[in-house]
Design an enzyme around this catalytic site. Structure first.
Site, PDB file in Angstrom:
ATOM      1  N   GLY A 241      21.534  92.790 -28.781  1.00  0.00           N
ATOM      2  CA  GLY A 241      20.566  91.997 -29.533  1.00  0.00           C
ATOM      3  C   GLY A 241      19.189  92.581 -29.724  1.00  0.00           C
ATOM      4  O   GLY A 241      18.399  92.066 -30.524  1.00  0.00           O
ATOM      5  N   PRO A 280      24.501  96.928 -26.413  1.00  0.00           N
ATOM      6  CA  PRO A 280      23.626  97.185 -27.552  1.00  0.00           C
ATOM      7  C   PRO A 280      24.427  97.681 -28.765  1.00  0.00           C
ATOM      8  O   PRO A 280      25.361  98.465 -28.612  1.00  0.00           O
ATOM      9  CB  PRO A 280      22.695  98.286 -27.032  1.00  0.00           C
ATOM     10  CG  PRO A 280      23.452  98.945 -25.940  1.00  0.00           C
ATOM     11  CD  PRO A 280      24.341  97.905 -25.331  1.00  0.00           C
ATOM     12  N   ARG A 282      22.899  97.276 -32.730  1.00  0.00           N
ATOM     13  CA  ARG A 282      21.876  97.630 -33.711  1.00  0.00           C
ATOM     14  C   ARG A 282      20.856  98.626 -33.161  1.00  0.00           C
ATOM     15  O   ARG A 282      20.550  99.638 -33.800  1.00  0.00           O
ATOM     16  CB  ARG A 282      21.148  96.337 -34.127  1.00  0.00           C
ATOM     17  CG  ARG A 282      20.184  96.478 -35.263  1.00  0.00           C
ATOM     18  CD  ARG A 282      19.479  95.140 -35.523  1.00  0.00           C
ATOM     19  NE  ARG A 282      20.384  94.073 -35.916  1.00  0.00           N
ATOM     20  CZ  ARG A 282      20.822  93.869 -37.160  1.00  0.00           C
ATOM     21  NH1 ARG A 282      20.420  94.641 -38.135  1.00  0.00           N
ATOM     22  NH2 ARG A 282      21.649  92.869 -37.427  1.00  0.00           N
ATOM     23  N   TYR A 321      20.799  88.942 -44.706  1.00  0.00           N
ATOM     24  CA  TYR A 321      19.793  88.490 -43.723  1.00  0.00           C
ATOM     25  C   TYR A 321      18.366  88.661 -44.214  1.00  0.00           C
ATOM     26  O   TYR A 321      17.430  88.506 -43.434  1.00  0.00           O
ATOM     27  CB  TYR A 321      19.869  89.309 -42.425  1.00  0.00           C
ATOM     28  CG  TYR A 321      21.230  89.567 -41.861  1.00  0.00           C
ATOM     29  CD1 TYR A 321      22.155  88.543 -41.748  1.00  0.00           C
ATOM     30  CD2 TYR A 321      21.572  90.828 -41.407  1.00  0.00           C
ATOM     31  CE1 TYR A 321      23.407  88.783 -41.199  1.00  0.00           C
ATOM     32  CE2 TYR A 321      22.821  91.071 -40.852  1.00  0.00           C
ATOM     33  CZ  TYR A 321      23.732  90.043 -40.761  1.00  0.00           C
ATOM     34  OH  TYR A 321      24.954  90.286 -40.208  1.00  0.00           O
ATOM     35  N   CYS A 348      26.300  93.801 -59.879  1.00  0.00           N
ATOM     36  CA  CYS A 348      26.010  92.727 -60.838  1.00  0.00           C
ATOM     37  C   CYS A 348      25.535  91.458 -60.138  1.00  0.00           C
ATOM     38  O   CYS A 348      26.177  90.404 -60.218  1.00  0.00           O
ATOM     39  CB  CYS A 348      27.257  92.441 -61.663  1.00  0.00           C
ATOM     40  SG  CYS A 348      27.823  93.883 -62.549  1.00  0.00           S
ATOM     41  N   GLU A 349      24.444  91.570 -59.426  1.00  0.00           N
ATOM     42  CA  GLU A 349      23.832  90.440 -58.716  1.00  0.00           C
ATOM     43  C   GLU A 349      22.334  90.654 -58.728  1.00  0.00           C
ATOM     44  O   GLU A 349      21.871  91.757 -58.391  1.00  0.00           O
ATOM     45  CB  GLU A 349      24.250  90.444 -57.226  1.00  0.00           C
ATOM     46  CG  GLU A 349      25.699  90.236 -56.948  1.00  0.00           C
ATOM     47  CD  GLU A 349      26.126  88.784 -56.994  1.00  0.00           C
ATOM     48  OE1 GLU A 349      25.259  87.894 -56.841  1.00  0.00           O
ATOM     49  OE2 GLU A 349      27.325  88.549 -57.198  1.00  0.00           O
TER      50      GLU A 349
HETATM   51  C1  PLP Z   1      29.084  89.617 -28.414  1.00  0.00           C
HETATM   52  C2  PLP Z   1      28.147  90.579 -29.037  1.00  0.00           C
HETATM   53  N1  PLP Z   1      27.682  91.588 -28.299  1.00  0.00           N
HETATM   54  C3  PLP Z   1      26.836  92.507 -28.814  1.00  0.00           C
HETATM   55  C4  PLP Z   1      26.433  92.420 -30.130  1.00  0.00           C
HETATM   56  C5  PLP Z   1      25.495  93.467 -30.639  1.00  0.00           C
HETATM   57  O1  PLP Z   1      24.316  92.940 -31.065  1.00  0.00           O
HETATM   58  P1  PLP Z   1      23.187  93.924 -31.617  1.00  0.00           P
HETATM   59  O2  PLP Z   1      23.822  94.758 -32.661  1.00  0.00           O
HETATM   60  O3  PLP Z   1      22.154  93.034 -32.151  1.00  0.00           O
HETATM   61  O4  PLP Z   1      22.719  94.724 -30.448  1.00  0.00           O
HETATM   62  C6  PLP Z   1      26.878  91.379 -30.933  1.00  0.00           C
HETATM   63  C7  PLP Z   1      26.429  91.249 -32.325  1.00  0.00           C
HETATM   64  O5  PLP Z   1      25.912  90.278 -32.773  1.00  0.00           O
HETATM   65  C8  PLP Z   1      27.768  90.424 -30.370  1.00  0.00           C
HETATM   66  O6  PLP Z   1      28.244  89.422 -31.099  1.00  0.00           O
END
Ligand code: PLP
Length: 419
Positions: A241, A280, A282, A321, A348-349
């Site tokens: 997250g 992790p 993102r 998002y 096309c949006e």
């Molecule tokens: C269960 C779970 N773990 C980890 C993640 C990875 O989250 P992020 O990419 O925000 O680090 C997610 C994505 O939402 C998830 O659903």
């Protein structure tokens, strides 16, 4: 002018002629060799990030491990790279199990998630000895009990809703009250009692995930306190997250700051002997990649629209998002003569906007346009809208480029047709 280069993968630089260099490779040469759009991953930067996560976590909590949330960039080459760096993999569904196994992961280091796991997916997990299944609901327990052969026990975690609402887009919020993911504490406690009595399941611990693109460390710590109230277990998976830096304005917490908060809360609330897992996604991959497009049209009027040869077919983050990105014309990042434009895609949006308002230097048809921080969830959500051929992925390292996913062909678009 803000430092656009700082949003590109660590180690990126401008050549003497102003050309963008990522992973030691010139963006214009990559475009010539692989075509556009192309998703370029700076391999050394990604490896360094993976190692940073492992080193910083183990320095704070020895009995711990990092599993990469495959969903952020679920191609085999990326999964293989993080596995080579000693990480496990979090998978959400059968497809990610299959690519993870192909990437060579030890199945014992895989965690399976999902709020709607099918019989097939649960069966795959059990068949391949997936290390942990995060149980989201009572139906998962029914399915697991049916799939696990007599004499075996599948280790499971129970996903708990911590009731924490982080400051992020509602579509990527998961730990708030009323979330579709996991169970509120009272329901989780009931399911834990059932699992503890099951001869086919091994109740290992709890899982919590607050959401994604979270730029403040406090919600992560709050979530730890919330799950701790459910009791002591051998394992706690604290999810992913952490947010990434997409724009000049974003202040993404460094990994050590994030882990200080998370592990500080773990020290305060969790058993000292517990194993901790983090997932992790993102923040692991976003900054390691950039997408290079070709400008196809420049339309000047009330607004200046700069249209490129990609868009929501290779980057759905904006439409889904409202994620803000930045962009620059390759070779002219530092030119003072900048015009504020809207960068749009070819789909096309009207919602197919890549960057709504960004300064670009003399955008002209045929220019290359680079968008940084496209490593997370862009490959993931690539699609065939308007017959889009999904774009290639290239690993760039020390001046060498290697194609790891080829561009789709027109034949691919018809490959599933049944004659
Ligand atoms: C269960 C779970 N773990 C980890 C993640 C990875 O989250 P992020 O990419 O925000 O680090 C997610 C994505 O939402 C998830 O659903």
């Amino acid at each position: 002018m803000p430092d656009l280069l700082s949003l590109f993968p660590p180690g990126s630089e401008l050549a003497e002629d102003g050309g963008l260099v990522v992973g030691g490779c010139r963006a214009d040469e990559l475009a010539a060799e692989f075509g556009t759009p192309v998703l370029v991953v700076a391999e050394a930067a990604l490896r360094a990030r993976a190692r940073e996560y492992v080193d910083e976590l183990t320095a704070r909590w020895a009995n711990s491990r990092v599993v990469f949330a495959s969903k952020a960039f679920p191609c085999t080459a990326v999964q293989r790279l993080v596995v080579e760096e000693g990480l496990g993999l979090d998978v959400a569904g059968g497809g990610e199990i299959v690519t993870a196994l192909k990437a060579g992961v030890d199945p014992a280091k895989v965690v399976l998630h999902g709020n709607a796991k099918s019989d097939e997916e649960v069966g795959l997990a059990v068949e391949h000895g997936i290390g942990l299944v995060a149980v989201d609901n009572a139906d998962d327990v029914d399915r697991l009990e049916a799939a696990v052969p007599a004499g075996r026990r599948q280790p499971v975690l129970v996903r708990v809703i911590p009731g924490v609402t982080a400051d992020t887009h509602s579509h990527v919020l998961t730990g708030h009250e009323g979330s579709k993911f996991g169970l509120a504490p009272a329901a989780a406690a009931e399911l834990i009692t059932r699992i503890e009595a099951s001869p086919r399941l091994d109740m290992r611990g709890l899982h919590v995930h607050v959401g994604s693109q979270i730029l403040d460390v406090e919600p992560f710590a709050e979530a730890v306190a919330a799950v701790a109230a459910l009791g002591e277990f051998p394992t706690y998976d604290l999810g992913g997250g952490l947010g990434a830096r997409y724009t000049w304005a974003d202040q993404a917490p460094p990994v050590p700051d994030y882990l200080d908060a998370l592990i500080g809360a773990a020290r305060a609330h969790l058993p000292a002997a517990a194993e901790l897992i983090i997932e992790p996604g993102r923040s692991m991959v976003a900054a390691a990649a950039t997408t290079v497009y070709r400008v196809t049209t420049v339309k000047r009027g009330a607004h200046t629209f700069v249209a490129v040869d990609g868009g929501m077919g290779d980057n759905l983050e904006v439409a889904l998002y409202g994620q803000r990105f930045e962009a620059g014309i390759v070779g002219r990042f530092d030119e003072p003569d900048q015009e504020r434009v809207i960068v749009v895609g070819r789909h096309c949006e009207s919602g197919d906007v890549l960057v709504d308002g960004v300064p670009l230097a003399r955008p002209t048809v045929g220019d290359l346009l680079a968008v940084p921080a496209t490593g997370a969830y862009c490959y993931t959500m690539g699609n065939n809208y308007n017959g889009n051929r999904r774009i290639p992925v290239v690993f760039a390292r020390d001046g060498n480029a290697r194609l790891v996913v080829r561009r789709e062909t027109y034949a691919d678009l018809m490959s599933r047709d049944v004659p």
